[in-house]
Structures are given as C-alpha cells and as structure tokens.
Design a protein around this motif. Structure first.
Motif, mmCIF file in Angstrom:
data_model
loop_
_atom_site.group_PDB
_atom_site.id
_atom_site.type_symbol
_atom_site.label_atom_id
_atom_site.label_comp_id
_atom_site.label_asym_id
_atom_site.label_seq_id
_atom_site.Cartn_x
_atom_site.Cartn_y
_atom_site.Cartn_z
ATOM 1 N N GLU A 109 125.364 35.722 7.196
ATOM 2 C CA GLU A 109 124.016 37.038 7.033
ATOM 3 C C GLU A 109 122.758 36.601 6.149
ATOM 4 N N ALA A 110 123.409 35.775 5.213
ATOM 5 C CA ALA A 110 122.267 35.047 4.471
ATOM 6 C C ALA A 110 121.477 33.953 5.013
ATOM 7 N N GLY A 111 121.759 33.633 6.148
ATOM 8 C CA GLY A 111 120.835 32.727 7.194
ATOM 9 C C GLY A 111 121.539 31.307 6.953
ATOM 10 N N TYR A 112 122.835 31.015 6.584
ATOM 11 C CA TYR A 112 123.366 29.782 6.620
ATOM 12 C C TYR A 112 123.964 29.393 8.067
ATOM 13 N N ALA A 113 124.103 28.119 8.045
ATOM 14 C CA ALA A 113 124.678 27.907 9.607
ATOM 15 C C ALA A 113 126.095 28.345 9.712
ATOM 16 N N PRO A 114 126.565 28.653 10.973
ATOM 17 C CA PRO A 114 128.100 29.363 11.161
ATOM 18 C C PRO A 114 128.740 28.244 10.979
ATOM 19 N N GLU A 115 128.517 26.775 11.307
ATOM 20 C CA GLU A 115 129.369 25.715 11.212
ATOM 21 C C GLU A 115 129.528 25.463 9.651
ATOM 22 N N ILE A 116 128.415 25.207 9.063
ATOM 23 C CA ILE A 116 128.829 25.021 7.534
ATOM 24 C C ILE A 116 129.651 26.326 6.737
ATOM 25 N N ALA A 117 129.255 27.322 7.305
ATOM 26 C CA ALA A 117 130.215 28.517 6.647
ATOM 27 C C ALA A 117 131.731 28.499 6.996
ATOM 28 N N TYR A 118 131.835 27.914 8.507
ATOM 29 C CA TYR A 118 133.231 27.786 8.891
ATOM 30 C C TYR A 118 133.824 26.769 8.092
ATOM 31 N N PHE A 119 133.291 25.717 7.982
ATOM 32 C CA PHE A 119 134.119 24.492 7.335
ATOM 33 C C PHE A 119 134.152 25.013 5.746
ATOM 34 N N GLU A 120 133.273 25.733 5.402
ATOM 35 C CA GLU A 120 133.272 26.142 3.744
ATOM 36 C C GLU A 120 134.511 27.171 3.462
ATOM 37 N N VAL A 121 134.685 28.191 4.267
ATOM 38 C CA VAL A 121 135.394 29.316 3.937
ATOM 39 C C VAL A 121 136.810 29.394 4.905
ATOM 40 N N LEU A 122 136.689 28.419 5.808
ATOM 41 C CA LEU A 122 138.178 28.668 6.765
ATOM 42 C C LEU A 122 138.776 27.237 6.745
ATOM 43 N N HIS A 123 137.963 26.110 7.246
ATOM 44 C CA HIS A 123 138.844 24.901 7.262
ATOM 45 C C HIS A 123 139.272 24.437 6.035
ATOM 46 N N GLU A 124 138.211 24.584 5.074
ATOM 47 C CA GLU A 124 138.944 23.842 3.791
ATOM 48 C C GLU A 124 139.913 24.796 3.067
ATOM 49 N N VAL A 125 140.122 25.834 3.461
ATOM 50 C CA VAL A 125 141.299 26.675 2.867
ATOM 51 C C VAL A 125 142.657 25.961 3.024
ATOM 52 N N LYS A 126 142.852 25.294 4.159
ATOM 53 C CA LYS A 126 144.043 24.897 4.166
ATOM 54 C C LYS A 126 144.329 23.500 3.366
ATOM 55 N N LEU A 127 143.305 22.879 2.963
ATOM 56 C CA LEU A 127 143.160 21.704 1.826
ATOM 57 C C LEU A 127 143.363 22.293 0.636
ATOM 58 N N ILE A 128 142.719 23.544 0.381
ATOM 59 C CA ILE A 128 143.063 23.857 -1.002
ATOM 60 C C ILE A 128 144.280 24.437 -1.226
ATOM 61 N N VAL A 129 144.900 25.241 0.042
ATOM 62 C CA VAL A 129 146.093 25.681 0.009
ATOM 63 C C VAL A 129 147.192 24.634 -0.081
ATOM 64 N N ASP A 130 147.068 23.455 0.516
ATOM 65 C CA ASP A 130 147.999 22.424 0.476
ATOM 66 C C ASP A 130 148.041 21.952 -1.107
ATOM 67 N N LEU A 131 146.789 22.051 -1.817
ATOM 68 C CA LEU A 131 146.912 21.474 -3.114
ATOM 69 C C LEU A 131 147.846 22.524 -3.893
ATOM 70 N N ILE A 132 147.514 23.657 -3.594
ATOM 71 C CA ILE A 132 148.513 24.985 -4.512
ATOM 72 C C ILE A 132 149.827 24.932 -3.982
ATOM 73 N N TYR A 133 150.259 24.649 -2.735
ATOM 74 C CA TYR A 133 151.683 24.396 -2.398
ATOM 75 C C TYR A 133 152.132 23.317 -2.889
ATOM 76 N N GLU A 134 151.444 22.270 -3.278
ATOM 77 C CA GLU A 134 152.371 21.048 -3.675
ATOM 78 C C GLU A 134 152.141 21.260 -5.431
ATOM 79 N N GLY A 135 151.161 21.581 -5.975
ATOM 80 C CA GLY A 135 151.324 21.762 -7.490
ATOM 81 C C GLY A 135 150.792 22.892 -8.089
ATOM 82 N N GLY A 136 151.005 24.263 -7.518
ATOM 83 C CA GLY A 136 150.462 25.563 -7.773
ATOM 84 C C GLY A 136 149.050 25.569 -8.115
ATOM 85 N N ILE A 137 148.681 26.718 -8.587
ATOM 86 C CA ILE A 137 147.269 26.769 -8.767
ATOM 87 C C ILE A 137 146.915 25.859 -9.856
#
Ligand code: NDP
Ligand SMILES: CC[C@](O)(C(C)=O)C(=O)O
Ligand code: MG
Ligand code: MG
Length: 330
Positions: A217-245
C-alpha cells in the motif's frame, strides 16, 4: 512443575508391535502414523469409508484399507485421525458398536474428549499421542531418522498399562527420538488450540498479511514485500528453532536486533496480549469449541467464506509466481 520426558530408551516398542492397530483417516496425521507404524513393525490397517478419496493413496503405499467399522472390529488399538468435527459421528456409528472390553481408543488431539463430545465406556483405555507438528513433517522426519516431539495423555486406564502403550505408540511414529512429554487431555487441547490460533497459524498468517499490505500500500513492489515478510520468515524461524530467539539475535545485524528490541513490542503490544488472553478464555470456557461444532454442523459457511478470501489475498498470487521460479520448491 517439571514435566516428565521420555525417549526411545524409556519406551518398549514391543508393546505396540504385539497389538492390532486401526488408523481411522488417512490425511495429514493418518498417513504419517499408518506408514511409520507399519515401518516400525506394527500390524496396521487403515479405516476409510468406501467412497473416501484417501483410499487409493493408502493402497498405493501397500497398506490394507477396510471400512472404519471393520477396522475398529479387527483392531484392539483404534487411533482416530479423522477431522475433529467428524470424530463424534465416526465414534457413534463405526467405533462404539465394535469396541470390546480391553480395547484402547487413541486420539491425536484431545478436542472430543476435553469437550465431552465422545464418552467411551469405562472398560476401554483412552489415551492420546499428539505430535507437535504437521503430519507431513511427522512422516518426513521419521523417514530421515529424526522425529517430531509428541505429547501423551491417559484419560482412562482400566488395566494400568495405558501409559506404556501410548509411549510405545509414540516411539513407533518416531516421537520418542525427539522427546515425549506426559500431559493431560485438558492441557494438550487448550494449549494446542491456543498455539494454532494466537501464534502458529492465526498469529503468523495475520502478521505476514498485514506486513505485506503495509509495504505494498506504501508503493513497494509486491515481489520485494513477499521476500521480506514471507519467504524470509522461514530463514529467521530456522534460526529460532535451532538456537532460540537469542540465537536468531546473534545471527542478524545489530541494526535488526535494535529494531527488534524497540519496535517488536510496539507491533505486538499489550493490546495484542490482552486479545490473546481473551482467545485463551474462549478456549478454556468452551466458547470456541461450541462455535466450531455449530459452524461445521451448518455446512461451514463462515469458514468457507474466510478461506476463499484468504486464498484471494494478493500475497498468494505473487508467492505462487516466485515459488514457481525456485527449482527446489517443485
Ligand atoms: N494436521 C496435523 O498436522 C495435526 C492434526 N492433529 C489432529 O489429528 C487429527 C486428524 O487431523 P488431520 O490429519 O489434520 O486430518 P485431515 O483433514 O488431514 O484428514 C482427514 C482424513 O480423515 C478421513 N475421513 C473423513 N471422514 C471420515 C470418516 N467418516 N471415516 C474415516 N475417515 C474419514 C479423510 O478422508 P477423505 O480423503 O475421504 O476426506 C482423510 O483421510 C485431528 O484430531 C487433528 O486435530 C494433531 C496434530 C497435528
Ligand atoms: C499448528 C496446527 C496443529 O495444531 C498442528 C500441526 O500441530 C493442527 O491442528 O494442525
Ligand atoms: Mg498442534
Ligand atoms: Mg491442532
């Protein structure tokens, strides 16, 4: 109070290997339990209606498929892994008429026992083996020599051997490789419903969709928004899974960590925690269960409408396109 944890060395796989197991349903959990028990040397049959879409899949895997009532009549351990809202009818029509004294009735989630929708006779053992993960991963982890942690609980214990039977079953699906915790039907049901509504499914989905909407809604590209707030969730959650917050905070930049520490509590503030408390209250007092059973009985009008709305969210379209370009996603 410290929880009781069990591992493979505490379980006797021979107990479940000496029984006849019926797995009713062959969906997410059903296929994982049936296949992994079979691979653990257990005598398994799958119970599905003649018209079930799942029959062919189970038969292709070499499993013997019979009707739910035939499965319940043959077996002395009956695990119900049909949808929670279907279980009451399956129990009344297919299982109860075939229950024998000394049989064990097993659940993968405590909903129907916790809310009094199924009331088995007192000479039948009633227990739960609830994996703390989606069924497809329960199976994948088993095949990879790993396991998904399980909760076990005993509601009725006519012969004093039900806990050992539940632990043996949990070992048969790989749960005791990761750890099995003893709990109650009440605790498993209430924490599981809370977890999936507030954090794991409801909370995370809403967080991702809102983040995507704010960026696009702020005008950023949907592809960039997707990578930022969905795709990277798994990569961050993998770190939480392995070593906690703390492990995740070690790996991200200081800039990210400062933003996390100062902005995170503004996104998920006291009002969100208050909403979580209300949601927990509705689970504890039975409001959610009553609403869900009534919704199902009415043909799921609200569920269908909301699920369709979710499927039409713009993040799904861009996600489908981007995942289609990632070879390892196919
Ligand atoms: N999904 C998960 O990962 C988890 C689920 N659980 C619990 O496990 C249980 C099963 O859930 P889940 O695996 O998601 O279920 P699914 O919706 O994935 O699977 C349902 C299965 O039950 C079959 N089924 C439907 N009606 C009947 C019937 N009348 N008799 C026999 N089989 C029937 C379906 O057949 P058809 O193909 O014909 O529709 C399908 O094979 C629930 O108690 C759930 O809370 C617990 C932990 C995690
Ligand atoms: C998180 C959802 C779950 O509770 C699960 C996979 O553990 C479910 O009911 O599917
Ligand atoms: Mg769960
Ligand atoms: Mg659940």
């Amino acid at each position: 109070m410290a929880v009781e944890m069990f591992y493979d060395d505490d379980a006797d796989l021979g107990i479940i290997q000496s029984r006849k197991v019926a797995v009713i349903g062959y969906g997410s959990q059903g296929h994982a339990h049936a296949l992994s028990l079979r691979d653990s040397g257990v005598d398994v049959r799958v119970g599905l209606p003649e018209t079930s879409k799942s029959r062919a899949k189970a038969e292709e895997e070499g499993l013997r498929v019979v009707t739910p009532s035939e499965a319940a009549a043959e077996a002395d351990v009956i695990m119900i892994l049909a949808p929670d809202t279907a279980q009451r009818k399956i129990y009344a029509e297919d299982i109860a008429p075939n229950l024998k004294s000394g049989d064990a009735l097993f659940f993968g989630h405590g909903f129907n026992i916790r809310y009094g929708l199924i009331q088995p006779p007192s000479d039948v053992a009633v227990a739960m083996v609830a994996p703390k993960g989606p069924g497809h991963l329960v199976r994948r982890q088993f095949v990879d020599g790993k396991g998904v942690p399980c909760l076990i609980a005993v509601e009725q214990d006519p012969d004093g051997k039900t806990e050992a039977l539940a632990l043996s079953y949990a070992a048969g699906i790989g749960g005791a490789r990761a750890g099995v915790i003893k709990t109650t039907f009440k605790e498993e049901t209430e924490t599981d419903l809370f977890g999936e509504q507030a954090v794991l499914c409801g909370g995370i989905s809403a967080l991702i969709q809102n983040g995507f909407e704010v960026l696009t809604e702020a005008g950023y590209a949907p592809e960039i928004a997707y990578f930022e707030v969905l795709h990277e969730v798994k990569l961050i959650v993998d770190l939480i899974y392995e070593g906690g917050i703390a492990g995740q905070r070690y790996s991200v930049s200081d800039t990210a960590e400062y933003g996390d520490l100062t902005r995170g509590p503004r996104v998920i503030g006291p009002e969100v925690k208050e909403n979580m408390r209300k949601i927990l209250g509705e689970i504890q007092d039975g409001t959610f269960a009553k609403e869900w059973v009534a919704e199902d009985e009415a043909g799921r009008p609200n569920f269908t409408k909301l699920a369709e709305q979710g499927a039409r969210h713009p993040i799904e379209e861009v996600g489908k396109k981007l995942r289609g370009l990632m070879a390892w996603m196919k």
